[in-house]
Design a protein around this motif. Structure first.
Motif, PDB file in Angstrom:
ATOM      1  N   ILE A 279       0.847  -1.203   0.000  1.00 33.92           N
ATOM      2  CA  ILE A 279       0.000   0.000   0.000  1.00 33.92           C
ATOM      3  C   ILE A 279       0.877   1.246   0.000  1.00 33.92           C
ATOM      4  O   ILE A 279       0.665   2.179  -0.782  1.00 33.92           O
ATOM      5  CB  ILE A 279      -0.968  -0.011   1.201  1.00 33.92           C
ATOM      6  CG1 ILE A 279      -2.030  -1.102   1.006  1.00 33.92           C
ATOM      7  CG2 ILE A 279      -1.616   1.358   1.398  1.00 33.92           C
ATOM      8  CD1 ILE A 279      -2.834  -1.413   2.261  1.00 33.92           C
ATOM      9  N   GLU A 280       1.876   1.262   0.881  1.00 28.69           N
ATOM     10  CA  GLU A 280       2.769   2.416   0.962  1.00 28.69           C
ATOM     11  C   GLU A 280       3.564   2.608  -0.320  1.00 28.69           C
ATOM     12  O   GLU A 280       3.897   3.733  -0.687  1.00 28.69           O
ATOM     13  CB  GLU A 280       3.687   2.274   2.170  1.00 28.69           C
ATOM     14  CG  GLU A 280       2.942   2.478   3.480  1.00 28.69           C
ATOM     15  CD  GLU A 280       3.800   2.219   4.711  1.00 28.69           C
ATOM     16  OE1 GLU A 280       4.991   1.839   4.573  1.00 28.69           O
ATOM     17  OE2 GLU A 280       3.257   2.392   5.821  1.00 28.69           O
ATOM     18  N   ALA A 281       3.870   1.507  -1.023  1.00 23.09           N
ATOM     19  CA  ALA A 281       4.581   1.603  -2.303  1.00 23.09           C
ATOM     20  C   ALA A 281       3.650   2.046  -3.429  1.00 23.09           C
ATOM     21  O   ALA A 281       4.100   2.348  -4.532  1.00 23.09           O
ATOM     22  CB  ALA A 281       5.214   0.255  -2.654  1.00 23.09           C
ATOM     23  N   GLY A 282       2.337   2.066  -3.158  1.00 24.32           N
ATOM     24  CA  GLY A 282       1.362   2.514  -4.152  1.00 24.32           C
ATOM     25  C   GLY A 282       1.076   1.507  -5.252  1.00 24.32           C
ATOM     26  O   GLY A 282       0.634   1.885  -6.332  1.00 24.32           O
ATOM     27  N   ILE A 283       1.310   0.219  -4.982  1.00 21.91           N
ATOM     28  CA  ILE A 283       1.127  -0.780  -6.036  1.00 21.91           C
ATOM     29  C   ILE A 283      -0.057  -1.712  -5.823  1.00 21.91           C
ATOM     30  O   ILE A 283      -0.486  -2.383  -6.745  1.00 21.91           O
ATOM     31  CB  ILE A 283       2.394  -1.645  -6.217  1.00 21.91           C
ATOM     32  CG1 ILE A 283       2.660  -2.498  -4.982  1.00 21.91           C
ATOM     33  CG2 ILE A 283       3.588  -0.765  -6.548  1.00 21.91           C
ATOM     34  CD1 ILE A 283       3.561  -3.674  -5.255  1.00 21.91           C
ATOM     35  N   LEU A 284      -0.595  -1.773  -4.605  1.00 19.50           N
ATOM     36  CA  LEU A 284      -1.654  -2.740  -4.311  1.00 19.50           C
ATOM     37  C   LEU A 284      -2.997  -2.266  -4.852  1.00 19.50           C
ATOM     38  O   LEU A 284      -3.451  -1.165  -4.550  1.00 19.50           O
ATOM     39  CB  LEU A 284      -1.764  -2.987  -2.805  1.00 19.50           C
ATOM     40  CG  LEU A 284      -2.753  -4.064  -2.387  1.00 19.50           C
ATOM     41  CD1 LEU A 284      -2.353  -5.424  -2.937  1.00 19.50           C
ATOM     42  CD2 LEU A 284      -2.873  -4.115  -0.878  1.00 19.50           C
ATOM     43  N   LEU A 285      -3.618  -3.104  -5.688  1.00 21.11           N
ATOM     44  CA  LEU A 285      -4.948  -2.804  -6.231  1.00 21.11           C
ATOM     45  C   LEU A 285      -6.028  -3.634  -5.553  1.00 21.11           C
ATOM     46  O   LEU A 285      -7.143  -3.179  -5.359  1.00 21.11           O
ATOM     47  CB  LEU A 285      -4.971  -3.070  -7.745  1.00 21.11           C
ATOM     48  CG  LEU A 285      -3.971  -2.271  -8.583  1.00 21.11           C
ATOM     49  CD1 LEU A 285      -4.037  -2.713 -10.033  1.00 21.11           C
ATOM     50  CD2 LEU A 285      -4.231  -0.779  -8.441  1.00 21.11           C
ATOM     51  N   ALA A 286      -5.702  -4.885  -5.199  1.00 23.62           N
ATOM     52  CA  ALA A 286      -6.656  -5.776  -4.532  1.00 23.62           C
ATOM     53  C   ALA A 286      -5.880  -6.934  -3.914  1.00 23.62           C
ATOM     54  O   ALA A 286      -4.804  -7.290  -4.387  1.00 23.62           O
ATOM     55  CB  ALA A 286      -7.681  -6.311  -5.524  1.00 23.62           C
ATOM     56  N   ALA A 287      -6.462  -7.514  -2.879  1.00 23.55           N
ATOM     57  CA  ALA A 287      -5.861  -8.689  -2.242  1.00 23.55           C
ATOM     58  C   ALA A 287      -6.960  -9.447  -1.517  1.00 23.55           C
ATOM     59  O   ALA A 287      -7.763  -8.846  -0.818  1.00 23.55           O
ATOM     60  CB  ALA A 287      -4.778  -8.271  -1.258  1.00 23.55           C
ATOM     61  N   GLU A 288      -6.995 -10.740  -1.728  1.00 33.69           N
ATOM     62  CA  GLU A 288      -7.977 -11.577  -1.050  1.00 33.69           C
ATOM     63  C   GLU A 288      -7.390 -12.953  -0.805  1.00 33.69           C
ATOM     64  O   GLU A 288      -6.649 -13.487  -1.631  1.00 33.69           O
ATOM     65  CB  GLU A 288      -9.252 -11.747  -1.902  1.00 33.69           C
ATOM     66  CG  GLU A 288     -10.010 -10.473  -2.171  1.00 33.69           C
ATOM     67  CD  GLU A 288     -10.647  -9.842  -0.952  1.00 33.69           C
ATOM     68  OE1 GLU A 288     -10.821 -10.519   0.086  1.00 33.69           O
ATOM     69  OE2 GLU A 288     -10.971  -8.644  -1.022  1.00 33.69           O
ATOM     70  N   GLY A 289      -7.747 -13.535   0.308  1.00 35.61           N
ATOM     71  CA  GLY A 289      -7.445 -14.934   0.581  1.00 35.61           C
ATOM     72  C   GLY A 289      -8.721 -15.731   0.401  1.00 35.61           C
ATOM     73  O   GLY A 289      -9.816 -15.171   0.382  1.00 35.61           O
ATOM     74  N   LEU A 290      -8.586 -17.021   0.274  1.00 35.76           N
ATOM     75  CA  LEU A 290      -9.748 -17.880   0.111  1.00 35.76           C
ATOM     76  C   LEU A 290      -9.978 -18.680   1.386  1.00 35.76           C
ATOM     77  O   LEU A 290      -9.038 -19.009   2.109  1.00 35.76           O
ATOM     78  CB  LEU A 290      -9.563 -18.829  -1.073  1.00 35.76           C
ATOM     79  CG  LEU A 290      -9.372 -18.126  -2.412  1.00 35.76           C
ATOM     80  CD1 LEU A 290      -9.147 -19.153  -3.512  1.00 35.76           C
ATOM     81  CD2 LEU A 290     -10.572 -17.259  -2.740  1.00 35.76           C
ATOM     82  N   ALA A 291     -11.243 -18.987   1.650  1.00 35.88           N
ATOM     83  CA  ALA A 291     -11.611 -19.714   2.854  1.00 35.88           C
ATOM     84  C   ALA A 291     -11.046 -21.124   2.825  1.00 35.88           C
ATOM     85  O   ALA A 291     -11.019 -21.777   1.798  1.00 35.88           O
ATOM     86  CB  ALA A 291     -13.129 -19.759   2.999  1.00 35.88           C
TER      87      ALA A 291
END
Length: 141
Positions: free
Chosen positions: A38-50
Motif C-alpha cells: 500500500i505504501e509503495a502505491g502498487i496494491l490494487l486488490a488482495a484476497e485470501g480464500l476460505a
C-alpha cells in the motif's frame, strides 16, 4: 502493468506445518506485507480464500451438462489460496514483490500472471465498448 500474484500450495496438508503458528501473528505478518505494498502505491486488490478447500466446488465443462463436484479436490496438484493484484512497471518488479511473500516454505508457490488492460482489446468491438461504459460508470478507469 497489472500483475496477479496467485498464492498456491501443493495440497491442504501444507497448512498442517503451520498449525502451531499463532493466527494473530500470521495476520500481522501478512498485514505488514500488505501495508508495504500500500505504501509503495502498487496494491490494487488482495484476497485470501476460505479454508478448507472441501467447502468449494468445481464446475467442469468437459461434458454436457457441466458436472459440479464438491471438494476436496484429490485430483488437483495445487490449490489456489489467495491473490494480490498489483500495478508495477515490469514483470521483474512483480517477481521481486512475489519473493517477499509473507508465507513461504516447501509446498508454497506464487504464480505471476499479467492482467491485460482494456485498451489492449479491439476498441471497435461492441462488447468492449459496453465494458468500457460499465467501467466508466463505476469509476474503474
Amino acid at each position: 502493468m497489472k500483475f496477479m500474484l496467485i498464492w498456491r500450495t501443493t495440497s491442504d496438508t501444507v497448512w498442517d506445518n503451520y498449525g502451531d503458528i499463532d493466527f494473530d501473528k500470521m495476520i500481522e505478518t501478512v498485514g505488514r506485507f500488505n501495508e508495504e505494498m500500500i505504501e509503495a502505491g502498487i496494491l490494487l486488490a488482495a484476497e485470501g480464500l476460505a479454508d478448507p478447500s472441501d467447502n468449494g466446488v468445481v464446475v467442469d465443462f468437459s461434458s454436457e451438462p457441466p458436472v459440479v463436484t464438491d471438494g476436496p479436490y484429490g485430483e488437483t496438484k495445487e490449490l489456489f489460496n489467495g491473490f494480490y493484484l498489483i500495478d508495477v512497471p515490469t514483470k521483474e518488479d512483480a517477481i521481486a514483490w512475489a519473493k517477499k511473500a509473507p508465507i513461504q516454505g516447501p509446498g508454497f508457490a506464487t504464480e505471476i500472471r499479467r492482467v491485460p488492460t482494456i485498451d489492449e482489446f479491439p476498441q471497435d468491438n461492441e462488447w468492449i465498448q459496453k465494458e468500457l461504459a460499465w467501467r466508466k460508470a463505476n469509476n474503474q478507469l
